[in-house]
Motif scaffolding. Structure first.
Motif, short mmCIF file in Angstrom:
data_model
loop_
_atom_site.label_atom_id
_atom_site.label_comp_id
_atom_site.label_asym_id
_atom_site.label_seq_id
_atom_site.Cartn_x
_atom_site.Cartn_y
_atom_site.Cartn_z
N UNK A 77 0.81 -1.23 0.00
CA UNK A 77 0.00 0.00 0.00
C UNK A 77 0.84 1.27 0.00
N UNK A 78 2.06 1.21 0.51
CA UNK A 78 2.86 2.43 0.61
C UNK A 78 3.26 2.94 -0.77
N UNK A 83 -4.66 -0.73 -1.92
CA UNK A 83 -5.13 -1.60 -3.01
C UNK A 83 -5.01 -0.92 -4.37
N UNK A 84 -3.94 -0.18 -4.58
CA UNK A 84 -3.79 0.59 -5.81
C UNK A 84 -3.54 -0.31 -7.01
N UNK A 127 8.39 -1.44 -19.59
CA UNK A 127 7.40 -1.48 -20.66
C UNK A 127 6.24 -0.55 -20.37
N UNK A 128 5.03 -1.02 -20.60
CA UNK A 128 3.81 -0.23 -20.44
C UNK A 128 3.47 -0.09 -18.95
N UNK A 129 3.37 1.14 -18.46
CA UNK A 129 3.09 1.34 -17.04
C UNK A 129 1.70 0.87 -16.64
N UNK A 130 0.80 0.71 -17.59
CA UNK A 130 -0.54 0.21 -17.25
C UNK A 130 -0.48 -1.24 -16.79
N UNK A 131 0.65 -1.89 -17.03
CA UNK A 131 0.85 -3.28 -16.61
C UNK A 131 1.92 -3.38 -15.51
N UNK A 132 2.25 -2.26 -14.91
CA UNK A 132 3.32 -2.24 -13.91
C UNK A 132 2.96 -3.04 -12.67
N UNK A 133 3.94 -3.70 -12.10
CA UNK A 133 3.80 -4.40 -10.82
C UNK A 133 4.32 -3.46 -9.74
N UNK A 134 3.43 -2.93 -8.92
CA UNK A 134 3.83 -1.92 -7.94
C UNK A 134 4.86 -2.45 -6.95
N UNK A 135 4.87 -3.76 -6.70
CA UNK A 135 5.81 -4.32 -5.74
C UNK A 135 7.23 -4.38 -6.29
N UNK A 219 14.58 2.72 -5.16
CA UNK A 219 14.36 1.98 -3.92
C UNK A 219 12.96 1.40 -3.94
N UNK A 220 12.83 0.13 -3.60
CA UNK A 220 11.51 -0.49 -3.51
C UNK A 220 10.64 0.27 -2.50
N UNK A 221 9.35 0.31 -2.77
CA UNK A 221 8.45 1.04 -1.89
C UNK A 221 8.51 0.59 -0.45
N UNK A 222 8.61 -0.70 -0.23
CA UNK A 222 8.62 -1.22 1.13
C UNK A 222 9.91 -0.91 1.87
N UNK A 223 10.90 -0.36 1.16
CA UNK A 223 12.16 0.03 1.79
C UNK A 223 12.32 1.55 1.90
N UNK A 224 11.29 2.30 1.52
CA UNK A 224 11.40 3.76 1.55
C UNK A 224 11.51 4.30 2.97
N UNK A 225 10.66 3.80 3.87
CA UNK A 225 10.56 4.37 5.21
C UNK A 225 10.44 3.27 6.27
N UNK A 226 10.78 3.63 7.49
CA UNK A 226 10.46 2.84 8.68
C UNK A 226 9.72 3.74 9.66
N UNK A 227 8.91 3.14 10.49
CA UNK A 227 8.11 3.96 11.43
C UNK A 227 8.99 4.65 12.48
#
Length: 253
Positions: A77-78, A83-84, A127-135, A219-227
């Motif tokens: 989600x980050x 659920x984007x 490739x096409x961003x409409x098929x991008x894997x957000x993870x 940087x992968x989204x899940x590695x951007x920040x920590x709480x």
């Protein structure tokens, strides 16, 4: 235990969280062309079998105009909100051109949180961003504004003063290609608590044109920040002149 001014302000920030509407990008102007954002009504239109316009803005289920909390930073989600999913279209923008985001709220008023940074990222699509894997998207920070040490004005307060809008520039050196543009406000009115910050990421498919050659690593989204990051677990009240910007290093190419 005595109640301090700082603790009262933190409590007030938490109260504001529950009483004011939050927000999302209603539209944006990319290189002079106005484009629609993903409006909350589109979710309900889709669920009710109604037509939804094709968009470059990403679908998201922030149905309460809400946020991604720090305890969800290690979830998908980050990246682009709850659920984007990628938009079906792509907006063309020249490297070196400006993109202006217009924010709105569920209640129809001004952005309610004047404390916090605004950060922009891009991630190259395979490739096409409409098929991008957000993870798998790897984010490159291209703009980050916290607090102005001279005026004590936060980026979020500047957005409010500028009619709920924020402008960022696509670096002129970026190589042409398809990218996801990630625009984010981090509201810190509750940041004095460990999971009190609020992230509002918004994503858009863009095709960058130009003659740039830079292809910076991201940087992968899940590695951007920590709480526990100093710029996330952070109280904006009192004297603040040196805000520790969260996230990876800023691309300066």
């Amino acid at each position: 235990m005595p109640v301090t001014t700082a603790s009262l302000l933190t409590l007030l920030g938490a109260f504001v969280t529950t009483t004011l509407g939050h927000g999302y990008v209603t539209e944006y102007v990319a290189d002079g062309a106005k484009e629609p954002g993903f409006l909350l009504q589109y979710y309900y239109d889709k669920k009710n079998g109604m037509s939804v316009p094709p968009l470059a803005a990403w679908y998201a289920e922030n149905l309460d105009s809400g946020f991604v909390a720090p305890d969800a930073y290690q979830t998908a989600d980050i990246n682009c909100h709850k659920n984007s999913a990628p938009g079906s279209l792509t907006t063309t923008v020249k490297a070196g051109a400006k993109v202006t985001f217009q924010w709105g709220t569920a209640a129809g008023g001004a952005w309610p949180h004047p404390y916090g940074p605004i950060i922009d990222y891009i991630a190259a699509c395979d490739g096409d961003c409409s098929k991008a894997d957000k993870t798998k998207l790897k984010w490159v920070k291209i703009q980050a504004t916290g607090i102005d040490a001279a005026t004590k004005q936060w980026a979020s307060a500047k957005l409010i003063a500028d009619n709920n809008s924020w402008t960022t520039t696509i670096p002129a050196s970026i190589a042409p290609g398809n990218y996801v543009l990630r625009h984010e406000i981090i509201a810190l009115h509750g940041g004095g608590s460990l999971n009190g910050a609020q992230n509002y990421p918004q994503c858009f498919n863009i095709a960058i044109t130009g003659s740039g050659t830079a292809k910076p690593a991201g940087t992968l989204g899940t590695a951007l920040y920590k709480n526990t990051d100093p710029g996330i677990h952070y109280s904006p009240y009192g004297t603040n002149t040196d805000y520790p910007m969260p996230g990876p290093a800023l691309f300066t190419g």
